[in-house]
Design a protein around this motif. Sequence first.
Motif, PDB file in Angstrom:
ATOM      1  N   GLY A   5     -10.050   5.215  -7.164  1.00  0.00           N
ATOM      2  CA  GLY A   5     -10.169   3.775  -6.961  1.00  0.00           C
ATOM      3  C   GLY A   5     -10.573   3.350  -5.568  1.00  0.00           C
ATOM      4  O   GLY A   5     -11.472   3.926  -4.944  1.00  0.00           O
ATOM      5  N   THR A   6      -9.885   2.331  -5.068  1.00  0.00           N
ATOM      6  CA  THR A   6     -10.217   1.733  -3.774  1.00  0.00           C
ATOM      7  C   THR A   6     -10.143   2.745  -2.643  1.00  0.00           C
ATOM      8  O   THR A   6     -11.012   2.775  -1.754  1.00  0.00           O
ATOM      9  CB  THR A   6      -9.259   0.562  -3.480  1.00  0.00           C
ATOM     10  N   SER A   7      -9.114   3.570  -2.638  1.00  0.00           N
ATOM     11  CA  SER A   7      -8.952   4.539  -1.562  1.00  0.00           C
ATOM     12  C   SER A   7     -10.074   5.588  -1.587  1.00  0.00           C
ATOM     13  O   SER A   7     -10.513   6.066  -0.530  1.00  0.00           O
ATOM     14  CB  SER A   7      -7.581   5.204  -1.640  1.00  0.00           C
ATOM     15  N   GLU A  18     -13.127   4.963  -2.423  1.00  0.00           N
ATOM     16  CA  GLU A  18     -14.266   4.285  -1.796  1.00  0.00           C
ATOM     17  C   GLU A  18     -14.131   4.290  -0.273  1.00  0.00           C
ATOM     18  O   GLU A  18     -15.126   4.459   0.447  1.00  0.00           O
ATOM     19  CB  GLU A  18     -14.365   2.850  -2.310  1.00  0.00           C
ATOM     20  N   TYR A  25      -5.225   1.227  -0.126  1.00  0.00           N
ATOM     21  CA  TYR A  25      -5.209   0.559  -1.434  1.00  0.00           C
ATOM     22  C   TYR A  25      -5.589  -0.921  -1.332  1.00  0.00           C
ATOM     23  O   TYR A  25      -5.547  -1.646  -2.318  1.00  0.00           O
ATOM     24  CB  TYR A  25      -3.823   0.702  -2.071  1.00  0.00           C
ATOM     25  N   TRP A  81     -10.365  -3.416   2.621  1.00  0.00           N
ATOM     26  CA  TRP A  81     -10.380  -2.426   3.687  1.00  0.00           C
ATOM     27  C   TRP A  81     -11.674  -2.470   4.506  1.00  0.00           C
ATOM     28  O   TRP A  81     -11.648  -2.265   5.714  1.00  0.00           O
ATOM     29  CB  TRP A  81     -10.162  -1.017   3.137  1.00  0.00           C
ATOM     30  N   GLU A 109      -8.079  -3.821  -1.144  1.00  0.00           N
ATOM     31  CA  GLU A 109      -9.463  -4.053  -1.554  1.00  0.00           C
ATOM     32  C   GLU A 109     -10.310  -4.646  -0.433  1.00  0.00           C
ATOM     33  O   GLU A 109     -11.541  -4.639  -0.515  1.00  0.00           O
ATOM     34  CB  GLU A 109      -9.496  -4.959  -2.792  1.00  0.00           C
TER      35      GLU A 109
END
Length: 290
Positions: free
Chosen positions: A123-125, A127, A87, A91, A89
Amino acid sequence: MPELKRIDAHQHYWRIARGDYDWMTADMRSIRRDYLPEDLMPSLIKHNFSGSIAVQAAATYEETNFLLDLAASDSTILGVVGWVDPYDEQWMTRIEAYRRIPKWRGYRLMVEYLDNPYSLLEGTSKELLIYSSLENISIDILVRCDQLSFVLDLIDRFPNLRVILDHMGKPTMKPEDFSRWAECIKQISSNKRVYVKISGMVTEAKRSYGCYMPDFDFHPYIDHVVDVFGPRRVVFGSDWPVCLLATGYSEVVEIVERYLQSRMDASLWEGLWGTNAAEFYGLQRVSGDV
């Protein structure tokens, strides 16, 4: 069976004073002390292991860095499976830095501790998972048995992910739960990019029965995993020192040795003890001895 150097594809090191092992509850006080490479070395030598994969045991970047620092100076650590916050951003910045470290072998998703694992598909995960799929990054997945349906959804959504299922998906070791676990494992195995670790059994048995029973029959569980995944996608992991909550390192190795003696399959023997782990984690790029 031919003699070969083995790989322990799942074990942990920790230094308690670092302070990020919150999962160690009061009933785990017997393992609440430092465990470092010198503590594992006698067992590696006794059972002919060339080394191990050190897997993260805390959901912090600091612990991953701690393991990578250990690996830099210890030849028995063949690779490190670290942690990345799905989670976070930032990463990609984290992963790109880790990928420059030769012994970083991927990251682990600690699904077991998530109230809503399906949040990983958004979401972010999401991606992060797309990137991991495109870049062929290895992912360990830690789930409870009742979360195996999520693994099915994950690999259906991202069929090219390179995944290894920790601890055989944590079967409860109770006869009444076997068929449901076995069916999920069979479905997961149909994706040929998914491997599985034969590990964690003794701890799960103790959790279900309150004590470790030396004569517990683990063979049906190993047999099912081997039958559906085949000899080329199964690996051995001790889960040391967590296994010490139930029994010793030697006893964990001997469970698998007894099973393999019943099968007498050279390709399974070689694959489970080392070549499959070397293939999954790309260890040829790390050590010419593997």
